[in-house]
Design a protein around this motif. Sequence first.
Motif, PDB file in Angstrom:
ATOM      1  N   THR A 179       0.855  -1.188   0.000  1.00 31.35           N
ATOM      2  CA  THR A 179       0.000   0.000   0.000  1.00 31.35           C
ATOM      3  C   THR A 179       0.887   1.232   0.000  1.00 31.35           C
ATOM      4  O   THR A 179       2.087   1.178   0.307  1.00 31.35           O
ATOM      5  N   ILE A 180       0.279   2.361  -0.347  1.00 30.80           N
ATOM      6  CA  ILE A 180       1.020   3.615  -0.376  1.00 30.80           C
ATOM      7  C   ILE A 180       1.427   4.038   1.031  1.00 30.80           C
ATOM      8  O   ILE A 180       2.482   4.648   1.231  1.00 30.80           O
ATOM      9  N   ASN A 181       0.629   3.672   2.036  1.00 31.60           N
ATOM     10  CA  ASN A 181       0.975   4.001   3.419  1.00 31.60           C
ATOM     11  C   ASN A 181       2.245   3.265   3.843  1.00 31.60           C
ATOM     12  O   ASN A 181       3.124   3.845   4.488  1.00 31.60           O
ATOM     13  N   LYS A 232       5.269   4.982   2.174  1.00 30.54           N
ATOM     14  CA  LYS A 232       5.664   6.247   2.806  1.00 30.54           C
ATOM     15  C   LYS A 232       6.275   6.012   4.188  1.00 30.54           C
ATOM     16  O   LYS A 232       7.255   6.672   4.554  1.00 30.54           O
ATOM     17  N   GLU A 265       5.309  13.774   3.792  1.00 37.71           N
ATOM     18  CA  GLU A 265       4.026  14.429   4.029  1.00 37.71           C
ATOM     19  C   GLU A 265       4.075  15.435   5.168  1.00 37.71           C
ATOM     20  O   GLU A 265       3.045  16.022   5.500  1.00 37.71           O
ATOM     21  N   THR A 276      -4.934  -0.649  -4.839  1.00 40.08           N
ATOM     22  CA  THR A 276      -3.790   0.049  -4.235  1.00 40.08           C
ATOM     23  C   THR A 276      -2.690   0.379  -5.230  1.00 40.08           C
ATOM     24  O   THR A 276      -1.850   1.235  -4.935  1.00 40.08           O
ATOM     25  N   PRO A 281      -2.555   1.944  -8.340  1.00 37.49           N
ATOM     26  CA  PRO A 281      -2.397   3.263  -8.972  1.00 37.49           C
ATOM     27  C   PRO A 281      -1.616   4.261  -8.124  1.00 37.49           C
ATOM     28  O   PRO A 281      -0.748   4.978  -8.637  1.00 37.49           O
ATOM     29  N   LYS A 282      -1.886   4.303  -6.820  1.00 35.50           N
ATOM     30  CA  LYS A 282      -1.145   5.226  -5.959  1.00 35.50           C
ATOM     31  C   LYS A 282       0.317   4.801  -5.828  1.00 35.50           C
ATOM     32  O   LYS A 282       1.220   5.650  -5.831  1.00 35.50           O
ATOM     33  N   LYS A 285       2.140   5.761  -9.023  1.00 32.34           N
ATOM     34  CA  LYS A 285       2.451   7.185  -9.022  1.00 32.34           C
ATOM     35  C   LYS A 285       3.620   7.490  -8.087  1.00 32.34           C
ATOM     36  O   LYS A 285       4.480   8.322  -8.410  1.00 32.34           O
ATOM     37  N   TRP A 286       3.667   6.802  -6.952  1.00 32.86           N
ATOM     38  CA  TRP A 286       4.750   7.032  -5.985  1.00 32.86           C
ATOM     39  C   TRP A 286       6.092   6.610  -6.568  1.00 32.86           C
ATOM     40  O   TRP A 286       7.068   7.356  -6.513  1.00 32.86           O
ATOM     41  N   HIS A 344       7.114  10.162  -8.257  1.00 33.09           N
ATOM     42  CA  HIS A 344       7.768  10.759  -7.092  1.00 33.09           C
ATOM     43  C   HIS A 344       9.229  10.326  -6.971  1.00 33.09           C
ATOM     44  O   HIS A 344      10.094  11.143  -6.648  1.00 33.09           O
TER      45      HIS A 344
END
Length: 1415
Positions: free
Chosen positions: A742-744, A747, A759, A852, A854-855, A858-859, A863
Motif C-alpha cells: 500500500t502507499i501508506n 511512505k 508528508e 492500491t 495506482p497510488k 504514481k509514488w 515521485h
Amino acid sequence: MSEILCEWLNEEVKLSRSVVPGSFSEEFSTGYLLGELLHKYGLQDDFNQFSQSRVANAKLNNFSRLEPTLHLLGVQFNENVAQDIMTGQHGAATKLLYELYIALGKKRKAKLTGVAMEAMRPAATAKLKSIESALYREHLKTLMPCQADLQLQQISEHFQIKSKAIEDKMACIQTAEQQKVQKLREEQRAQDIEKHCIGRRRQNEIMARIQAAIIQVPKPPPNHTIKAIEAKTLLKKKREAEETYKEIKKFEKSMAENASAVHNQVTDSDIQESLQTQKLQATTLETTPQTATELLSIYSDDEYIRKIQKRLEEDTFAREQQEKRRRKMLMDQLIAHEIQEEAYREEQLIYRLMRQSQQERRVAVQLMHVRHEKEVLRQNRIFREKQYEERRLKEFQEALDREAALAKQEKIDYEEQIIKEREHHEKIAVERAQARYKKHYCICWEVIDQIVDLSTKVGEYHILTNNKIPLKLMCDWKEFFFNGKPMYEQASIQPLPNEPRPEQFVELNKMNLLDEKDYGEYKSMTGEWCPTEENSENKPPPNNNILGHVLRRLMEIFYPPKPKPSPPIFPSFPIKGCILGKLFSGKTTCVKFIEKVCNIQVLSVDTLVQEAIQAFLKNEMKSEHNVIPQEAKSSGEQNEVQKNFSKSPLKVLTKLQTETPINGTKGNFPVKKDPSGQEFKSDNSQDGLSKLSVRAQLGAASQKLLKKGKSIPDELLIDVLLEAINQTPPEKGWIVDGFPMTINQAKLFEKAYTGIDTEAKDTNPGKLSLVTDARVPNKPPVTSPAFDVSILLDISDTMVLKRVANLKSDKSKLSPSEQESNNQNSDDERLEEKIDLDRDQVLHRISGFLDTWPKLEKWFSIHQNILVKVNAETEESLVCETVKGIIMEEVAKKQNRKFTQEKSTGKTLLTVTHQDLIPPIPVALPPVEPGSDEWIYVNEPLPKEIPDFLVPYWEMVENAYMNTIKTILRCLRNEQHSVIYYLADVRKKFQDYLKHPDLKQEFVSQWQSDFNSIADDLREDEETKAELHQRVTDLRDLLWDICDNRREEAEQECTDIMNDGWLPDRRGIAMNHFFSLMQVEVDRFQDTKRLLHDYYRAMEGKIPTYDGQDFTRIPLLDIIDVAQKEDKNESRRIPLVSWNLPSPEIIITKSKIKGTLRKSTKDESSENGVAAFEKDENLITETWQTAVTAVSNMVTAEIESKEMEEEKEQQQPELKEDLVSSQTLSGKATGKDAKDAKKLSPKSATKKKGPPSTPSVVEVSPVPITPEELKKQDLTLKIKKEYFSALKHEEVATKSRLELIKEKALAFVEELTMKAEEAYKDMEKWLGSRFLAEMSSVEKLIEVARHHIESSSKIQYEITLEETDFFISSDVKVIPDPVPSLHVPPIETSGSGTLTISQLTTLHKQFLQVAPKGI
C-alpha cells in the motif's frame, strides 16, 4: 358484471393499462391500478409514491396507502381482503372493483371532493380510523412476508430441490451398489450350490462303492453248531463295535482340541465356520458308530442294505439342510468328511478282508485320521488364503474406484469453482470498467460544461464589450477553468454571510483564488503588473537580504525551531530493491533465482514475521552490542537511535512491556499476578522481555495481535523489516518480495529508512512572506530514495486465474508416492498451505492490488522515478533473466555514481593542495557591500523584550499589507466589471430609445385614405393633381418636422448620458484605489523603517526611542456629496483633496443652425474630456511625487538623526572636560555654553552629509582609546552601514513599486476614458445613421406618392412607414375589389330526337309512378 367494469375502467376512467375480464386478479394484485383509479377521481394524492413492481415490499407499500382512502369511501377493506388480492384469489379484485364502482358513482353524484369527504367525517371517527390504519399495516406485514423472506424462501427451495436431486443420485448409486453386491452374492451362491452338487455326487459314488464292497463280502463257511457260532460271532462284533466307537470318540476329542488351537489364529467368521464344520463332523461321527453297529449286526441281509440306504438318505437330507445354513465352508468340510469316511470304510474293508488284529486296525485308523486332518487343514488354509486374496483385491478395486470417483468429482467441482471465479472476476472487471468510464465521463462532462460556460461567457462579453474583451478577464476565466471553478456566479456574497451556504462557499473560493492570483502578480510584478516596455528599467526590486536576515533571526528567537531527529544510519548496500506484482505473477520464483545467482539477500515480510514469532517462542536473547539501556526504557526517553534501530520498535517494545502480559513464553521466568489480575514478570530478574532480542520482542508484539485476531499494523511490519535489513551484511544487497503493498507502507518505509517525512508540513509559525533570507535554503537537500529500483511483474488477471487452475491440476496429477515424499518436508507443507490460502483469496487479492496499485505506481514512477515494468506472461526463465539484467544494471549504475563522486572529491582535494603550495599575492579587495554573500551580519545579543514586540508587530504588518492589497485589487476587478456592464447597458438603452415609436404612420395612413377618396374622374384634372402635389409637400414637411424633433430628443438624451457624471466618479474611485495602493506601500516602508530602527538600536544597547512623527498619509479624492461630507467630517482620518471637474452646459435650441451648435458642443465636450484627463494625470503624478518625497524624506531624516546622535555622543566627553576645567564658572555660563553647543550641533549636522569630525573635539580629548572602545566603534560603524543599506534598499524597492502603481493608474484612467468616449461616439454614430435612414424613407414615400398622382391611379395596398423602413404591404388592400356580375346558366334546348335533362327527369318520375318496382 366483469364487462361493465372493463368498459368503465378502459373507456371512462382510461387507466394506463387496458384490462380484460379474466385478468383482474393479476392486473390489480400489485395495487398500482387501484391507486391510479383513485387518483383519477382525485382521492389518492400520494399516487406518485406507488410502485408498479410486483415484489412484496411494493405491494405492501401500495395497499398500505390504499387503506385510508377506501375506508373514506366506505368500502369494506381489511388485511384479509388485501391478502386475497395480493395473492391473486379468484373474485377478490372483482368484488373490490364493484364496490369501488358503486362508491365512486355515489361520490360523483354528490359532487364531493376528497378534502370535503375528509372534513365531513367526525374527528373521533377519523382518529379511530387512523389507529385502525396503523393496526392494518402491522397485520398486513405479518400476513404478507417481505421480499427478503420470499427471496430467502426461493433460495431455500432451490437448495432443497438441489439437495433432493443429490439425495436421489446418492440413492441410485447405493441401489446400484446393492444390486452389484446382490449379484455377487447370487454368483457366490450359485458357485456354492454347484460345489455342493459335486460333493453330493462324489458322496453318492462313495456310498455306491461302499455298498458294492459290503455286498461282495463272502459268507463264512457253515458250521454244525451254527447257532452257537452265530451268537459268539455276534457278541464279538458287538465288542469290536464298542471299542471302535470309543476310539472314534477319542479321535474326535483330539481333533476338536487341534481345531480350537488352529481357529484361535483366524477371524471371527472363520471361527464360526470351523465350529459349524466341527458340528457337522460330530453329527456325522455320531451316526457313524450306529451305522457300523448295524452293519456289524446284520451285514449280509437285504434289510441291512435297505437300512444302510435309508440311513444314508437321512444323512444326505440332514447334510443338505445344514449346507443351506453354512454356505461358505461346506464343500471342503464335506470333502474332508468323505475322505474320512472313505478311509474308515477302507479300513473296515481291510479289516474284514485281511482279518488283522485290533491294534493294527487302531494304528491304521489313527494314521488315516492324521492324513485326513492334514488334508483338511491344507484345504482350509488354501481356501482361506484364496478368500483373503479375493477380499483384498475387491477392497483395493473398491478403493481405486472410490478414489477415481472422488477425483472426478473434485475435478468437476474445481472446474465449476474456476468458472465461477472467472465469472466473478469478469463481473468485477466490468464494474471497474464501468466505474472508470463513469469517472472519465464525469470528468469529461465537467470539462465540457466548463468549456461551454467559458464559451458562453466569452460570447456574452463579446457583446458587452463590443468584441474587445480585456486580457485581465480572460486570465481570470482561465484561472477558473484550470481550477475547476464555475464561470457564472452561483450565489451572491454581498454582504458576506456569517454562515455561508455551499454556493456561497464556492463564490468565496473563487474570490480567494483571484485574490491570491492578483496578489502574486502584484508581488512579483508579473502579468498585469508587469512594467511596460517603455519603462523596462523599472524591474522588480531584488530581495532585501538584510531585512530577511533580521526577520529570520527575530523569528528564530521568538519561535525557536524544534530539533529534528537524526536519521537512522544504514550501511551502503550495493542494491536496494523491491519486486511487486499480482498474486502468482512469479515474484517468489524471481527472487529465489536472484538470490541463487546474484548473491543478494531476499526479504519476505511474511517469513520475517514468522521468524520473529519463532525467535520469541525460543527466547532469543540479544547480544551485548544490541542491548538497549534500561534507563532509557524506564524513563520513556526513546528519542536517540540505538545503533541502527529505529524509534518505532522501541515504542512497540515499551508498550508491550507495560501493557501486554506474555503468557506464551517458554522460559523459566518467575510469574506472579498483581491485584488487578494481570500477569507480569517479577522485579528480581530482568531476564524477561527486556533481555530478548529486538526481533523476539517484535515477534511478541506480533503474536499478541494475531492471538487477538487483529492484523499486524504497518509500523510493526516495517520495524521487522528494518531489523532484518540491519542484520544483512553490507556487502550483500537486499530485495523485498511483495512489499510495500500500500502507499501508506511505502511512505512509512521511506520515512523510517531515510528519516525524511514526505508528508510533513512546515509547522514553523515564523514564516516570512514579503522578504526571504538568501542564506537559508528554501528546499531541503535531495536525498536518495529508500529503494534503488522497483520492479513490477506485469501480468493480466486472466493469466493469474489460468496459473491458479494449472497449479491445481498439477497438484492433482502427483502420484501418491510423490505426495507422501512432499508431505515429509515441513517447508513444502507450509508452502502448500500458503498456496491453498492464496488460491482461495485470489480474487480478493487481485481486487486489492488493483485498488492500491495506482497510488503506488504514481509514488514509484513520478515521485521517485525508480519503477521498471517487466512482462511476466512470458516464460519463467526469460522473466528471471530480465529481472537479473535490471538488477545488475542498477548495481553497475550505483557503483559508477559512487566512483564519480570519489573521483570529484579527490580532484577537489588535489586542487586545494596545489593552491596551498603557491604563495598568496596581496591584492586590494573591493569593500564588501552589506547584504551580499560575503557580508558578515551583526548578530549582537538582543533583549528578550525586543523579539517579543517586533515579531508580532511584523506579522501584523504582513497581514495588513496582504489583506489590504487583496481588497484593493478586488475592488479594481469589481470596477472593471461595473464599467463593462454600465457601458453595455448605456449602449442598449440608447438603442432602445432610438427605436421608440412615433406618429408618422398615422399621418401617412390619413393621407392615403384622403388620396384614395378622390373620385376617378377628377384624377385627370390638372388642378386636382396640383392640389394633390401640394398635399404631398405638406406631408413631407410634417414628417421632416417629426424626424427633427426625434433627433433633437435623442441628442438631448445622449448629452444627458454624457454629462451624468458617471465617468468622473469612476475615474475618481479608481484613482482613490490606486492612491490606497500607494498608501499601503508607504505604510509598509514606514513599518519596516521602525522595525529596523528598533532592532539596530537594541543591538547597540540603546533604548528604542519613540518616533514622534506621525505616519505619512496620502490624500484621497473628495468624491462624496455635500450632505455626506457634513456627516463624515468628524470621523475623517485620511486627508481629502477637493476634486471639482468642469461641468459643461449644453443648450440646444430649435433653430436652423442646430448643426453648428451641435458641433460646437461636441468639440467642447471633447476638450473638457481632454482637460479632465490631463488634470487626473497631473493629480496622479502629484500624489506619486508626494509619496516618493515622503519616502525620501523619511530616509534622509533617519540618516540625519543618526548622525546627530553620533555627534552628540562624541561631544559628551568634551563637555565633561569643560565642566571639570571650569568649576569656578557660574551655572548660567555653563548653561549658555551647553545651549550654544546644542544650537551649533544641528546646524553643522544639516550642513554636512557624513559623520562630523570636529578638530576641537580631537584636541580636547587626548585620552587614548582602549581596544574595547575601538571594537565598540567598529561595531557601531558596521551596524550603521548595515542599517543604512537596508533603508536605502527598501527606499529603492518602495519607489519602484510606487512608479509601477503610477503607470497602472494612468493606464487604467486612460483606458476608462477611452472606453467611455468610444461608447459616446458609437451613440452619436447611431443617432446620425438613424436620422439619415428616416429621411431616406420619407423621400421614398414622397416619390411613390407623386408617381401615383401622375399616373392618376389609386394606391390599392397599404403604405407602411415604420421607424427607418418604408414598404408597401401587398397583403393588405385599402380599396376593396369590384363585385363580379352574376353568371346566368345557359338554357338547354331539345334537338330532333334528343331529350333534355329536365325531360328525362320528368319521364323517370312518370315511370316510377306507373311501375314502382319496374315489373
